[in-house]
Design a protein around this motif. Structure first.
Motif, PDB file in Angstrom:
ATOM      1  N   LEU A   1       0.803  -1.208  -0.149  1.00 57.55           N
ATOM      2  CA  LEU A   1       0.011   0.013  -0.088  1.00 57.55           C
ATOM      3  C   LEU A   1       0.701   1.164  -0.119  1.00 57.55           C
ATOM      4  O   LEU A   1       0.437   2.370  -0.336  1.00 57.55           O
ATOM      5  CB  LEU A   1      -0.858  -0.197   1.133  1.00 57.55           C
TER       6      LEU A   1
ATOM      7  N   GLN B   1      -8.207  -1.783  -0.688  1.00 61.17           N
ATOM      8  CA  GLN B   1      -6.712  -1.780  -0.749  1.00 61.17           C
ATOM      9  C   GLN B   1      -6.063  -2.615  -2.047  1.00 61.17           C
ATOM     10  O   GLN B   1      -5.080  -2.280  -2.641  1.00 61.17           O
ATOM     11  CB  GLN B   1      -6.203  -2.845   0.496  1.00 61.17           C
TER      12      GLN B   1
ATOM     13  N   THR C   1      -4.991  -0.348  -4.975  1.00 64.89           N
ATOM     14  CA  THR C   1      -3.889   0.519  -4.725  1.00 64.89           C
ATOM     15  C   THR C   1      -2.745  -0.256  -4.763  1.00 64.89           C
ATOM     16  O   THR C   1      -1.474   0.142  -5.234  1.00 64.89           O
ATOM     17  CB  THR C   1      -4.157   1.026  -3.370  1.00 64.89           C
TER      18      THR C   1
END
Length: 341
Positions: A77, A108, A111
């Motif tokens: 991330l 998540q 990304t």
């Protein structure tokens, strides 16, 4: 662990069997992102076994598979951490997973993938994306690499978004990119999936297997070590990039009834099982977050699930696919060994 040298340009055949390098040649660096999952562990084993390469394993808490593995802690991330982890790589494999939590996937997964693609582009590395079939139609149409996306739930839409992101990167052509797509898993070790949890794990525990929705529809399952071996083969075949590949599966299309019969025989058990109707599984979602999260996948169990891997089998004719019987016997041996150790 020391950093291994990298950046060797080496020719490889689309078929299995890669020629060795001269004694002075530097090893290429192959990097596995999301390195602790079942696919990643088997991938690391295969890369170490079959290819003359440096190997870097990246996750928040990476664990070595072989003594020579380079371990790098990174949170995918975080773009800077991801770029640092990928720097100096020749091939990057994205095998990262997340728990079956829709909100987590939405927040998540895209990304993580975007950071990984940006890092690979910055390193001028090849990128191999390990994918699933959540974005495909959940009906009886044969699934091929050209099958259009038609997700039926939020996790399927996330996976469609991610696959489209990789296809867009492939179309730009800045770096070599491929997609390696697998159907539902079954396998040894920590393999996660409906079939392992409802059939195999229950047989290990001496319980009656449960079949989701119907027992008379044909299924396509992939043996997880085969998925990892095939991913390694693709990542080491330059001509494989710029394409989507279906990973190889046993062509014996068993129904769940047939699979339970084979699994029970491997465990020396009577072939008994219970069918859990779709309405029961959906009702369980009212009280169980885990059951609720798998609800969007239930339509696929109403119909035959036929995943076509002809393209891979024709390109890699020497690749030996593990039969269901062989895989189930291996799981039984692993289970027996664990009980006696």
């Amino acid at each position: 662990m020391t950093t291994l040298p990298h950046r060797l340009g080496r020719s490889a055949h689309l078929r299995l069997g890669v020629t060795g390098d001269g004694p002075r040649a530097e090893k290429r660096m192959q990097t596995v992102l999301g390195a602790n999952g079942q696919i990643a562990v088997e991938l690391a084993k295969e890369l170490s076994r079959a290819y003359d390469t440096g190997l870097r394993l990246v996750s928040r808490n990476p664990r070595a598979v072989s003594a020579t593995d380079e371990l790098v802690r990174a949170d995918l991330l975080d773009a800077d951490q991801t770029a640092a982890a990928v720097a100096g790589s020749d091939v990057v494999y994205f095998t990262a997973g997340l728990p079956a939590d829709t909100a987590l996937w939405q927040a998540q997964f895209p990304t993580m993938l975007r950071n990984a693609l940006d890092a690979a582009r910055g390193a001028r590395a090849k990128f191999a994306y390990f994918d699933n079939t959540y974005m495909y139609p959940q009906d009886d149409r044969v699934q091929r690499e050209s099958t259009p996306f038609a997700p039926v739930g939020p996790k399927g839409r996330v996976r469609a978004e991610m696959a489209t992101m990789v296809l867009d990167e492939m179309a730009r052509g800045d770096i070599p990119v491929l997609i390696a797509r697998a159907p539902e898993f079954y396998g040894p070790g920590r393999t996660q999936g409906f079939t392992n949890s409802l059939v195999i794990d229950r047989l290990k525990a001496g319980k009656t297997p449960i079949v989701p929705v119907r027992d008379d529809r044909r299924r396509t399952l992939i043996w997880t070590p085969d998925a990892s071996r095939a991913l390694a083969a693709l990542g080491n075949a330059p001509d494989a990039f710029g394409q989507t590949w279906h990973l190889p599966v046993d062509e014996d299309r068993l129904t769940y009834r047939g699979f339970v019969d084979a699994a029970a025989a491997a465990f020396d058990r009577a072939p008994r099982y219970r069918v859990a109707p779709e309405w029961v599984l959906r009702a369980a979602g009212a009280v169980s977050p885990a059951a609720r999260e798998i609800g969007e996948l239930l339509p696929r169990y109403r119909s035959d699930n036929l995943f076509d891997s002809t393209k891979f089998r024709e390109a890699f004719p020497e690749f030996r696919v593990t039969s269901y019987r062989e895989g189930l016997d291996a799981i039984r041996r692993e289970h027996d060994a664990a009980r006696t150790s």
